[in-house]
Design an enzyme around this catalytic site. Structure first.
Site, mmCIF file in Angstrom:
data_model
loop_
_atom_site.group_PDB
_atom_site.id
_atom_site.type_symbol
_atom_site.label_atom_id
_atom_site.label_comp_id
_atom_site.label_asym_id
_atom_site.label_seq_id
_atom_site.Cartn_x
_atom_site.Cartn_y
_atom_site.Cartn_z
ATOM 1 C CD GLU A 74 -2.686 1.184 2.588
ATOM 2 O OE1 GLU A 74 -2.472 0.311 3.447
ATOM 3 O OE2 GLU A 74 -3.484 2.119 2.735
ATOM 4 C CB SER B 187 0.038 8.074 11.265
ATOM 5 O OG SER B 187 1.007 7.656 12.215
#
Lengths: 397, 378
Positions: free
Chosen positions: A244, A382
């Site tokens: 990803e 994050s």
């Protein structure tokens, strides 16, 4: 070492360019320009065109339906689709669960799911984050208990993007509460129509419905829908996160974003001159191009490494950090260019609504898009977590 | 040197803060914004009559409490703490400020109505092409007998859907960007020939595109002072928005601090992580500097125009940058929940973002500062 395309690559680029020009769905043209929210049908219409051509999953191995393109061809492909303002494809099947299934799945799972991901028949969503497990994903609590040839799943997932459309979801669940956190997790494929699943919308700052809560109550999932071994789901999860991350750089789309800012700033007036001649604004555009070029050539080096068999490693965190920051700066500059017209809240054209937008068209969604894109430094691990990964895995700290 | 507020000023702040604590919690604000009017008119009425504090920045002769810019700062800061959607900036700071400065019969007639809560003013100054240059306008006011005839299009007029009056900048002479010939008019918002396109704004307000087509206005609608007066009231408004930013960013910082103490990841509150501690320390530094710059500029509003403009610009540039830093980092520290409508933090972020560009971006103000103070190279 050189940066030139070969004659074959140039021919490929021309082929791709012609294909897009002739086959990109007419009803999608110009849509992303206006920052529209796209429907399920919108996403699927382009997906299906590419599926028919065999180009929907360039990175997949050829045996599962990939194109066999070189990294350079894949680069050309992403450049050309961005250049033509093509909408992006939903990544949940194509770049997330698909590679997990062809890497870790059983022959039956591959035969059942991969063709339907390629064709667009199944819309996938990702059941990872939980209210108490965001950055600390491995602390997840959604529980799966085996009962005969089924797991019974209970818990709650959140930030599940586009779950409102999903046919299938891939879920991380806890199958052993006594083991160390990472060692008690399994990777399940869940039919979203199974009784006990409830999808509740979460509305984000710009008013969009992109993400959802997914509640699971006594949801029965066949054991055959577990990918890889029980309690080894974290291996799949880590593999998927690295995948990803590498796609998350979004270089081609950001290049197009910078071009759009230049187009806007050529026509938008700053008092008596075009905004693009304002030295402060122009400097920010130049700085964006500087950082984007640095990102582009870092990504190209990564792609070249992949071609030589080096899988996307922790270095891909670099692509995620810089890519997401650049995406945010593009929305920031667009909002700045909009001036006074960043303030009106315009929800797009409803059915049969011929009202003109308020102010210049690009300005209409500049603020909501700016708010929305704050997500890029938060999702997919994050940026704080990405820096931890670099510190630990790359720097050995 | 004295940075203390007077007892009267402390009392004003306490009165307003207590009232807003009772009436303007996050859920109530949401309901006001979702209502047809987009606000609760009862709040404005209460500010005017029950609390009697719309009078704060007006002189005693005008029926006020004898205050000025400091009182406006106090009001704006407290309104900012609840991200209030009340037309105080437009009506009292800008409309009231223009009337105070221009004086005359119109001021004597309208100021008591502002204080009484009967008048709401929208400030129609921006135009589709003008950006931040207040003289770059094509709206015209042509002399016609004793009065004027107004034509043009004003952009993004906050509070216009609620307004009884519009404060309009228009050209009585000169060409597109000339400073001479720009004038200010206070007109009845219901005058024949005015049409509006109303819409909500991203920060929860209501605004309009306002179109003037052969609007006949009386001669005494003119507030004398021209572009100098307009620049003065916009500077006052800019500083008031900085005051609002004090409240908005204070809340963004506090909310982030609270969240970091509650939110557990990796077996501990995220506020224990040094990277977040340093970030919240940096946010604190920015919030304090927003306060410092706002007080500085508030106290310099009475200086001669060139000095006033330079210092207001320095303040707004700093406030714009700091508001961006505080807002973005508040959201980032909250993670996904910071981008939803569910928590107040996202709504403070939206207002902070709009404050960045209001009455000029950081770049625009730094440019104005440079031109006023650095352009001769000495």
């Amino acid at each position: 070492m050189n940066l030139e395309f070969s004659p074959e690559e140039i021919a490929f680029r021309d082929e791709v360019r012609t294909f897009i020009a002739e086959n990109y769905p007419v009803e999608l043209r110009g849509k992303q320009d206006e920052g529209d929210e796209l429907s399920k049908e919108d996403f699927l219409s382009w997906h299906k065109v590419l599926a028919k051509k065999g180009w929907v999953a360039p990175a997949w191995p050829v045996e599962y339906g990939g194109t066999g393109w070189t990294p350079t061809q894949r680069y050309i492909w992403s450049e050309e689709t961005a250049r033509a303002d093509c909408i992006r494809l939903m990544p949940f099947g194509l770049t997330m669960v698909g590679p997990v299934i062809y890497t870790f799945g059983t022959p039956e799972q591959k035969a059942k799911f991969l063709p339907r991901i390629l064709s667009g028949e199944d819309w996938w969503c990702q059941g990872y984050s939980e209210p108490g497990s965001g950055s600390d994903l491995a602390s997840l609590r959604t529980k799966a208990v085996q009962d005969g040839d089924h797991y019974v799943v209970n818990g709650q997932k959140t930030w599940t993007t586009m779950a409102q459309y999903a046919d299938w979801g891939f879920f991380l669940v806890r199958t052993n509460a006594d083991a160390k956190q990472q060692e008690g997790i399994s990777f399940l494929l869940v039919d979203m129509k199974t009784p006990g699943i409830e999808v509740r919308p979460i509305i984000t700052l710009g008013g969009e419905h992109e993400v959802n809560e997914v509640w699971l109550e006594d949801v029965r999932v066949p054991v055959e829908n577990r990918v890889y071994e029980e309690n080894k789901g974290w291996t799949c999860a880590k593999f998927l996160l690295a995948h990803e991350r590498s796609g998350i750089a979004g270089v081609a789309a950001s290049k197009r974003g910078v071009e759009k800012i230049k187009e806007i700033a050529k026509t938008e007036m700053d008092d008596d001159r075009p905004l693009l001649t304002n030295p402060f604004f122009r400097r920010k555009v130049a700085e964006l191009e500087m950082d984007l070029t640095a990102l582009e050539y870092t990504e190209l080096r990564t792609l070249a490494g992949e071609a030589q068999g080096k899988g996307p490693g922790p270095e891909s965190s670099l692509l995620k950090i810089k890519g997401s920051e650049i995406q945010q700066r593009i929305t920031e500059l667009t909002l700045e260019a909009a001036g006074h017209y960043g303030a009106p809240y315009f929800r797009g054209f409803g059915e049969g609504d011929n009202e003109h937008p308020i102010g210049p068209e690009y300005a209409n969604r500049s603020a909501p898009v700016y708010f929305n894109v704050r997500k890029t430094t938060i999702y997919g691990g994050s940026n704080e977590i990405q820096r931890n990964i670099i510190a630990k895995m790359v720097l050995g700290l | 040197m004295d940075f203390n507020y007077t007892d009267t000023q402390d009392m004003l702040r306490d009165t307003l803060a207590r009232f807003l604590a009772d009436t303007y919690d996050f859920e109530s604000r949401k309901k006001m914004i979702a209502s047809d009017a987009g606000r609760d008119p009862g709040i404005w009425r209460a500010l005017a009559t029950d609390l009697g504090i719309l009078s704060a920045p007006f002189s005693e002769e005008q029926g006020g409490l004898g205050g000025g810019a400091i009182e406006n700062l106090i009001m704006m800061e407290e309104l900012g703490k609840v991200i209030a959607v009340e037309p105080y900036l437009q009506t009292v700071v800008i409309g009231g400020g223009a009337l105070k400065a221009a004086g005359g019969a119109l001021a004597d007639a309208v100021i008591p109505e502002i204080i009484g809560g009967n008048v709401i003013i929208g400030f129609a100054y921006a135009e589709p092409k003008g950006r931040y240059n207040l003289a770059n306008i094509s709206t015209t006011a042509k002399k016609d007998g004793a009065g004027y005839v107004l034509n043009g299009h004003k952009a993004v007029v906050y509070a216009a859907p609620w307004a009884t009056h519009l404060l309009v900048t228009a050209r009585t002479g000169g060409s597109q960007r000339e400073r001479a010939g720009v004038d200010l008019f206070l007109i009845d918002a219901k005058s024949a020939g005015i049409t509006r396109r109303d819409y909500p704004t991203v920060d929860g307000f209501q605004a309009s595109e306002v179109y003037f087509e052969n609007v006949a206005i009386p001669g005494d609608a003119l507030l004398t002072g021209g572009i100098d007066l307009i620049e003065q009231i916009v500077d006052e408004a800019t500083v008031a928005v900085c005051g609002e930013a004090c409240g908005v960013t204070r809340k963004l910082h506090e909310g982030t601090l609270d969240y970091s103490k509650q939110r557990q990841q990796f077996g501990q509150p995220i506020g224990r992580f040094q990277v977040l501690q340093h970030r919240m320390a940096d946010m604190f530094l920015e919030v304090e500097q927003i306060m410092s710059m706002t007080l500085m500029a508030t106290l310099k509003l009475d200086l001669p125009a060139a000095e006033r403009k330079a210092m207001v610009s320095l303040a707004k540039a700093k406030v714009s940058r700091s508001a961006k830093f505080v807002g973005q980092n508040a959201v980032q520290t909250h993670g996904g929940i910071g981008i939803t409508q569910e928590l107040a933090i996202g709504h403070y972020f939206k207002r902070a973002t709009m404050i960045e560009g209001q009455f000029g971006s950081a770049d625009w103000h730094l440019d104005r500062y440079e031109q006023l103070t650095l352009s001769d190279g000495t």
